[in-house]
Enzyme design. Structure first.
Site, PDB file in Angstrom:
ATOM      1  N   LYS A 277     -27.999 -26.523 -23.782  1.00 33.80           N
ATOM      2  CA  LYS A 277     -28.994 -26.059 -24.755  1.00 33.80           C
ATOM      3  C   LYS A 277     -30.031 -27.131 -25.094  1.00 33.80           C
ATOM      4  CE  LYS A 277     -26.505 -22.259 -26.838  1.00 33.80           C
ATOM      5  NZ  LYS A 277     -26.172 -21.578 -28.074  1.00 33.80           N
TER       6      LYS A 277
ATOM      7  N   ASP B 219     -30.367 -18.021 -31.915  1.00 30.79           N
ATOM      8  CA  ASP B 219     -29.027 -17.997 -32.528  1.00 30.79           C
ATOM      9  C   ASP B 219     -29.111 -17.785 -34.039  1.00 30.79           C
ATOM     10  OD1 ASP B 219     -27.563 -18.317 -30.206  1.00 30.79           O
ATOM     11  OD2 ASP B 219     -27.623 -20.509 -30.291  1.00 30.79           O
TER      12      ASP B 219
END
Ligand code: ATR
Length: 471
Positions: free
Chosen positions: A264, A301
């Protein structure tokens, strides 16, 4: 239109079905090895070999099915004038990889359409594939692990599973997979009176490992229910090869990615543009590729987290009071940033490793106060949101030990853990009368913005997709 694919390749069948083309697959059973040998003896060019093999297949099937349209496909690999077909033995595969390692070869894909035993259309594509240098040990390991699939593929590699073998590729994903779907669709659209076919788009989730990812199932369902021509696949990229493999995948036409552990942060570093929320979180889970191949990194997210709470608890408002957040790992960052953005006035953050929480609070906001892991229960009466972002309570992990008896009964309790869905934390909160929201919705909602950016439609998060993901 009645189309027959003169090939048993599951990849080609998959390409047709993701373009929403219904085709029967038939094995043409030609003697590929001998035809290739005699063409080579005649000094035929590699592209003619691929074309002739595709033609043999299409013709053979067309003779038996003259009224159908028949698509024949073949691929060969051309390295310095030498033709590589499918490897016959493991030793054969090893020797070809020794020759190809560290060099550039041409992958030639021939597609041909027959109707009424006559050729109607033909297409040749050439992709330039540069392989990384591999040691003999690496080649032997590859041969050992990949033989079952490699033996069915020209040159003995399976690009979908191992894009990291290549340092540079000039070509198109579907050409490399052996079916030039764009040109095929164009031809079929001119000749089919009823349906308008679309060339599919591809998106992928990248990680290491990635086999456990629920994203292909979720996005696959959304593609299906929205009747969109497209495919969403999982690609495992070994450590150290992330950014160059992403460049290769963009080069062959993949339009977007989800990114999971451990990449990420690498995904953020690779991007040309960052959305404010990706920048604030310091990590990306979604990459959107524009027509010039430039990358925008987003992080959905936090959006998934907040949307899940709003959708499932209509009387929850982040502004109404402080939050208690357990855990200071990667998932916690997105939760903290999104709570602050949503107007949460104060966050008490606690983590087993105190310093990790301290560092996170320092980086993110003065509204975050770090408290001792042992003191977490003391804050339960004054918070209106409680979030577990640790892995505690997950199947196979230790339980989250917390006594909620002093909790503010107006507090909403949520857990990012969704295996099991009903975690001991949620069960305890529910039994005391608190509102609870499980963690699966965060996964579902975080997928929406990426899907919309890649495929043009905001997907619906409903019980059907939830059940599918939980299956
Ligand atoms: P993720 O990206 O899922 O957040 P992570 O970055 O590895 O994963 O973070 C895991 C979180 O669970 C961390 O807050 C971790 O605490 P530490 O920072 O002290 O490691 C927490 N965690 C994992 N096992 C734990 C345990 N046995 N007790 C308490 N906290 C634990």
């Amino acid at each position: 239109m009645d189309l027959i694919l003169a090939s048993q390749s599951s990849t080609r069948r998959r390409i047709l079905s993701c373009a929403r083309i219904i085709a029967k697959a038939v094995s043409p059973q030609i003697d590929e090895e001998n035809i290739t040998k005699s063409l080579m003896a005649e000094k035929a060019m590699p592209r003619d070999i691929a074309d002739t093999l595709a033609e043999h297949k299409a013709k053979k099937v067309s003779i038996k099915n003259p009224l159908s349209w028949v698509l024949g496909c073949d691929q060969v690999l051309d390295f310095e004038g030498k033709v590589f077909g499918k490897p016959i033995t493991q030793e054969d595969l090893k020797q070809s990889l020794i020759r190809l390692s560290g060099t550039t070869h041409r992958l030639i894909t021939a597609n041909i359409i027959y109707h009424n035993t006559r050729p109607m259309w033909r297409h040749i594509s050439v992709s330039h594939m540069t392989m990384h240098s591999m040691t003999i040990t690496e080649i032997e390991m590859y041969v050992e692990q990949s033989w079952p699939e490699a033996q069915h593929s020209a040159g003995g590699y399976y690009f979908e599973k191992t894009p990291h073998l290549f340092s540079e590729v000039r070509g198109n994903w579907f050409d490399i997979m052996g079916l030039s779907i764009g040109p095929v669709v164009e031809y079929l659209n001119q000749h089919s009176k009823v349906t308008v076919f679309q060339a599919p788009k591809i998106a992928a989730v990248l990680g290491h490992p990635v086999a456990h990812s629920k994203s292909p199932r979720m996005h696959g369902h959304w593609l299906e229910t929205n009747r969109i021509s497209g495919s969403y696949i999982a690609i495992d990229i070994p450590l150290c090869r992330f950014s160059e493999t992403v460049r290769v995948l963009i080069g062959v036409g993949i339009i977007g990615f989800n990114v999971t552990l451990p990449y990420k942060e690498d995904a953020l570093a690779l991007a040309d543009y960052l959305t404010p929320r990706a920048k604030a979180i310091g990590a990306a889970n979604t990459l959107i590729i524009d027509l010039n191949g430039l990358i925008t990194a987003d992080n959905t997210d936090g959006y998934g987290f907040i949307t899940n709470l709003k959708v499932n608890s209509s009387d929850w408002f982040p502004q109404t009071g402080p939050a208690l957040v357990l855990g200071a790992g990667g998932a916690s960052r997105a939760v903290l940033v999104s709570l602050i953005e949503a107007g949460c006035p104060k966050i008490y953050l606690t983590n087993r490793t105190f310093q990790r929480a301290k560092d996170l609070a320092f980086q993110l906001s003065p509204l975050i106060e770090v408290i001792d892991w042992e003191d977490k229960e003391r804050y339960l009466p004054i918070v209106t949101t409680v979030v577990n972002t640790t892995s505690l309570g997950m199947t196979g992990k230790p339980p989250l030990e917390i006594d909620l008896s002093s909790i503010n009964l107006k507090a909403l309790v949520t857990d990012l853990v969704y295996t099991p869905l009903d975690t001991p934390l949620l069960a305890q909160a529910y039994s005391l009368g608190c509102s609870v929201v499980d963690g699966i919705g965060m996964l579902l909602h975080q997928g929406g913005p990426g899907f919309e950016a890649w495929f043009g439609t905001r997907p619906i998060v409903d019980s059907e997709v939830e059940a599918l993901v939980l299956k």
